[in-house]
Structures are given as C-alpha cells and as structure tokens.
Design an enzyme around this catalytic site. Structure first.
Site, PDB file in Angstrom:
ATOM      1  N   LYS A   1     -35.373 -79.679  26.093  1.00 47.12           N
ATOM      2  CA  LYS A   1     -36.138 -78.613  26.783  1.00 47.12           C
ATOM      3  C   LYS A   1     -37.228 -78.030  25.893  1.00 47.12           C
ATOM      4  O   LYS A   1     -37.025 -77.863  24.700  1.00 47.12           O
ATOM      5  CB  LYS A   1     -35.175 -77.495  27.195  1.00 47.12           C
ATOM      6  CG  LYS A   1     -35.858 -76.273  27.810  1.00 47.12           C
ATOM      7  CD  LYS A   1     -34.861 -75.169  28.163  1.00 47.12           C
ATOM      8  CE  LYS A   1     -35.088 -73.929  27.334  1.00 47.12           C
ATOM      9  NZ  LYS A   1     -34.172 -72.822  27.648  1.00 47.12           N
TER      10      LYS A   1
ATOM     11  N   ASN B   1     -39.912 -32.883  30.429  1.00 48.10           N
ATOM     12  CA  ASN B   1     -40.925 -33.706  29.728  1.00 48.10           C
ATOM     13  C   ASN B   1     -40.461 -35.156  29.555  1.00 48.10           C
ATOM     14  O   ASN B   1     -40.978 -35.879  28.727  1.00 48.10           O
ATOM     15  CB  ASN B   1     -41.252 -33.094  28.367  1.00 48.10           C
ATOM     16  CG  ASN B   1     -40.039 -33.083  27.451  1.00 48.10           C
ATOM     17  OD1 ASN B   1     -38.949 -33.514  27.833  1.00 48.10           O
ATOM     18  ND2 ASN B   1     -40.212 -32.592  26.239  1.00 48.10           N
TER      19      ASN B   1
HETATM   20  C1  R5P Z   1     -32.509 -70.135  25.931  1.00 44.95           C
HETATM   21  O1  R5P Z   1     -32.663 -70.543  24.841  1.00 44.95           O
HETATM   22  C2  R5P Z   1     -31.233 -69.567  26.473  1.00 44.95           C
HETATM   23  O2  R5P Z   1     -30.128 -70.260  26.026  1.00 44.95           O
HETATM   24  C3  R5P Z   1     -31.288 -69.526  27.975  1.00 44.95           C
HETATM   25  O3  R5P Z   1     -31.387 -70.832  28.443  1.00 44.95           O
HETATM   26  C4  R5P Z   1     -32.463 -68.724  28.414  1.00 44.95           C
HETATM   27  O4  R5P Z   1     -32.390 -67.457  27.833  1.00 44.95           O
HETATM   28  C5  R5P Z   1     -32.520 -68.598  29.918  1.00 44.95           C
HETATM   29  O5  R5P Z   1     -33.706 -67.975  30.276  1.00 44.95           O
HETATM   30  P1  R5P Z   1     -34.380 -68.279  31.677  1.00 44.95           P
HETATM   31  O6  R5P Z   1     -33.309 -68.088  32.716  1.00 44.95           O
HETATM   32  O7  R5P Z   1     -35.472 -67.254  31.794  1.00 44.95           O
HETATM   33  O8  R5P Z   1     -34.910 -69.658  31.633  1.00 44.95           O
END
Ligand code: R5P
Length: 314
Positions: free
Chosen positions: A194, A38
């Site tokens: 970013k 299951n």
């Molecule tokens: C974000 O805040 C982390 O520090 C990494 O930059 C992030 O987890 C990377 O994710 P991805 O490769 O999907 O952009």
C-alpha cells in the site's frame, strides 16, 4: 478497592467508562465540565480524591482538541485536589499516526501529546493498540499498552470455515500486528503493498500471499476514512478471494466511512468500543466487541500492583 480506586469519565466514551466501572463493581465518580462565556473550559471534580488511585477515561476522538483539553484540565484539577496517583486511560490515542518526521517542518505530535499528558499530571498511561509501537517510547512515564487482538481473534475463532481463512494486512506497516492476529487464529497471512497518496487516498499494488478462494479477514488498527479498507476489499476481490470480513480495533469512522463500508457488502465489520460509535454509523453487519473486561482487569492489576503483561501470554 471501592474507596481507593476512582474512575472518572471525561465525556468522549462514557458507555465504555460505565462498562469498565460495572466490571469492577464501582461507580463512575462525578465531575462537572462546563464552559465560560469566553469559550474556556472549566472542570470541577465533585468528590474527594485525596490520596486516591484515580483513572481518567478519555478516547481522543473527534473533536480531538476539545477532548484532549478536557482530559488535560481534568488531570490538572485532580492533581490540585491531591489525588494520590493519576492514570490517563486512553482507549484510542489519536495523533499516533503523527509519529515521525516524514515531511519537512512538521511536528511529531504523538510525542507532544505524551509530554502534555505528563505536564497535566498523568503519572501513568493505559492505552490500547497504538498505531505504531514506537509511540510507546515517547512517554517518560509507565505505559501499559493493551491489545484487542485476542478479543477480535476469539470472536473470529467461532466463525464457520475457519480452515479456509487467511488474515490480510492492509500494508507492510501493519504486518506484524496482523501476524500476531493470524497466530491466534492459526491462519496464514497475506500482505498488501500500500502507498498513501494523501490523508484520504491510498493506492494498493500486489497481494503477497495466495488469497484465491480463501475467506479473508482483513485486520487493521483503525478505520478512519475507510480508504485503506475499501482499497483492500477491491484488491482482494480482484485477486479472487471468497468471503471478506473486515476487522479493526478502533472504529474512528470519519466522514463517509460508515456509508462506504456499507456499500462494500462484506460479511461482517468487526470493531471494538474503544471509540464510541454514533447510532447513525452503526451498520447492520457491524459487530462491536467490548474491551471493557480487558481494560477493567488491567486497571485492577495496576491498582493492586499485579502484572499487566501477564494478561498477554505469548
Ligand atoms: C495506516 O497505516 C493504518 O494502519 C490504517 O490503515 C489507517 O489509519 C486507516 O486510515 P483510513 O481508513 O483513512 O485509510
């Protein structure tokens, strides 16, 4: 130590578990994970653990829910088998990015997982480079939070052109971590502005710091979809950087991340083995550093009651 300390591998990173056991001069103890018709999981510990100091190694990688359940059931089985103390060794702690309520009606899942580990029988946790420091505080049991910053910095120290290096944080959130990495290299740091647009998309603005003509070492906690790193590479090239090295602790490499990194044509992609990287995702310019010596030493110290913090002198 041989009979008192036991290491179990739950299945998501058996190579790392074996490497840790080798450093400690131990065997990985047997357990059997099977599935009923299951689809329910069943775990049986295959040797006596009564009063033993037990370490269960499991990276919470894909399939995450499956790996989490394996770990929870294993710890419950160990507790029922009268293990003396159970340490959940989680080289990569998934869900750490779900660490805040940044949208309405969502779960702070990093805290939920911490609660589940406790309920399942974990007495303590050993983990590495959590996405954010606040996740540590979600646990109501002792947590030893290791970092691979020195492991990666020691590798980079041996690279040529060290004098021309600049460490790059992919966003403000990672600046503190990248700052500690830069300190080890005695290098300056640049930070990129970013914004995350969605799970798979990010947008970057200005570079804070002078990167022109420098060899950049991007440092992040993880590479998931690769969007952050790819966007960072684009931003740095636009800003006139020289060579680019990519470094991150956890090579999660979801979906097309490995292929996208290959196309980015950077000098090297330096990661660790907290996540088991499938052969097809290993790149010719990828350097995989082992965290086994560090994890093994932390486990030895936990077992003997020595300081784990002393492993990270400031
Ligand atoms: C974000 O805040 C982390 O520090 C990494 O930059 C992030 O987890 C990377 O994710 P991805 O490769 O999907 O952009």
């Amino acid at each position: 130590m041989k009979d008192k300390l036991k290491i179990f591998c739950c299945g998501s990173n058996c190579d790392l578990t074996q490497d840790i056991a080798d450093v400690l001069g131990l065997d990985v103890s047997p357990l059997k994970i099977s599935r009923f018709s299951n689809d329910n999981l069943s775990v049986q510990i295959q040797e006596n653990v009564r009063e033993r100091d037990v370490f269960v190694v499991q990276s919470l990688t894909t399939p995450v829910s499956e790996h989490l359940m394996e770990m929870l059931i294993t710890m419950d089985a160990l507790r029922s088998a009268s293990a003396g103390r159970i340490t959940a060794v989680i080289p990569y702690y998934s869900y750490a990015r779900s660490d805040k309520k940044d949208a309405p009606r969502i779960s702070i899942t990093a805290r939920l997982i911490a609660d589940l580990l406790k309920t399942a029988g974990a007495d303590r946790v050993l983990t590495m480079d959590l996405h954010s420091a606040q996740v540590h505080g979600f646990f109501s049991m002792p947590v030893d939070h290791l970092t691979a910053i020195s492991t990666i910095a020691d590798y980079m120290k041996n690279k040529a052109n060290k004098e021309n290096m600049i460490v790059v944080a992919t966003d403000a959130g990672g600046a503190k971590r990248a700052g500690r990495f830069a300190e080890k290299l005695d290098a300056p740091i640049a930070i990129i502005d970013k914004r995350r647009l969605s799970d798979t998309e990010v947008a970057q603005g200005e570079v804070v710091g002078n990167v022109r003509g420098k060899d950049a070492v991007i440092f992040d906690d993880e590479i998931a979809t690769g969007s952050t790193i790819l966007e960072t590479i684009k931003t740095l090239r636009k800003a006139g950087v020289g060579k680019i090295y990519v470094s991150a602790v956890h090579a999660v490499l979801c979906g097309e991340a490995a292929g996208r990194l290959k196309e980015a044509e950077v000098e090297e992609v330096i990661v660790t083995n907290t996540v088991a990287i499938p052969e097809e995702k290993k790149l010719s310019n990828m350097v995989i550093l082992s965290v086994a010596p560090l994890m093994a030493e932390a486990m030895r110290r936990i077992h003997t009651g020595e300081s784990v913090g002393a492993l990270f002198p400031h």
